[in-house]
Design a protein around this motif. Structure first.
Motif, PDB file in Angstrom:
ATOM      1  N   PRO A  31       0.817  -1.213   0.000  1.00 55.16           N
ATOM      2  CA  PRO A  31       0.000   0.000   0.000  1.00 55.16           C
ATOM      3  C   PRO A  31       0.853   1.266   0.000  1.00 55.16           C
ATOM      4  N   THR A 100      -4.906  -0.548   0.230  1.00 50.59           N
ATOM      5  CA  THR A 100      -5.501  -1.762   0.785  1.00 50.59           C
ATOM      6  C   THR A 100      -6.974  -1.869   0.421  1.00 50.59           C
ATOM      7  N   SER A 146      -6.248  -1.538  -5.845  1.00 45.79           N
ATOM      8  CA  SER A 146      -6.211  -2.558  -4.796  1.00 45.79           C
ATOM      9  C   SER A 146      -6.238  -3.921  -5.453  1.00 45.79           C
TER      10      SER A 146
END
Length: 158
Positions: A31, A100, A146
């Motif tokens: 991330p 994330t 993500s």
């Protein structure tokens, strides 16, 4: 337009892992991490605050100028944030930052003064993840990626 964005997103986000559906997954860089890039802004302090809070980035001085800073993610230099010579153009390109949770990141960007682009976020084909597109307070578009697709039935972040 949306299919062009999906194809662009798939080509921009590189890597070679396989999803459960056999699709190529982008590399898991973690991330808040991407390859080196340059962002331009009309308001350096505001952009530093926005990106620092959104992704946890820090910034170091660039020797010889007060018009640019080096972007650092988790101790690794990865780009430059610099003052634009003129106005920001939407054609400056889009860089996708791994997050994330795309929906939560879109909502956080909005709370920090950003704008979520219409039609975002959405799942990429083949279960390889989801993308979002936000425009920061300085007018620069930034992509969010993500490896986890959006949950079914979750409302858009707009």
């Amino acid at each position: 337009m949306r299919s062009a964005i999906v194809m662009l997103s798939l080509s921009v986000i590189g890597g070679r892992a396989q999803s459960a559906m056999g699709q190529t997954l982008p590399a898991d860089v973690g991330p808040g991490r991407i390859a080196w890039f340059d962002l331009t802004t009309t308001d350096l302090p505001r952009s530093k605050d926005f990106y620092g809070q959104l992704f946890g980035w820090t910034f170091t001085s660039v020797q010889g100028t007060d018009q640019a800073v080096e972007i650092v993610a988790y101790g690794t230099p990865m780009g430059t944030l610099r003052v634009a010579d003129g106005t920001i153009s939407v054609f400056n390109g889009v860089v996708y930052v791994q997050v994330t949770d795309v929906l939560a990141s879109c909502q956080k960007a909005k709370a920090l003064g950003g704008v979520v682009a219409p039609g975002f976020p959405f799942n990429l084909p083949g279960g390889i993840g989801a993308i979002g597109l936000v425009v920061d307070p300085g007018g620069h578009p930034i992509g969010l990626y993500s490896r986890t697709p959006l949950a079914a039935g979750r409302p858009p972040a707009q």
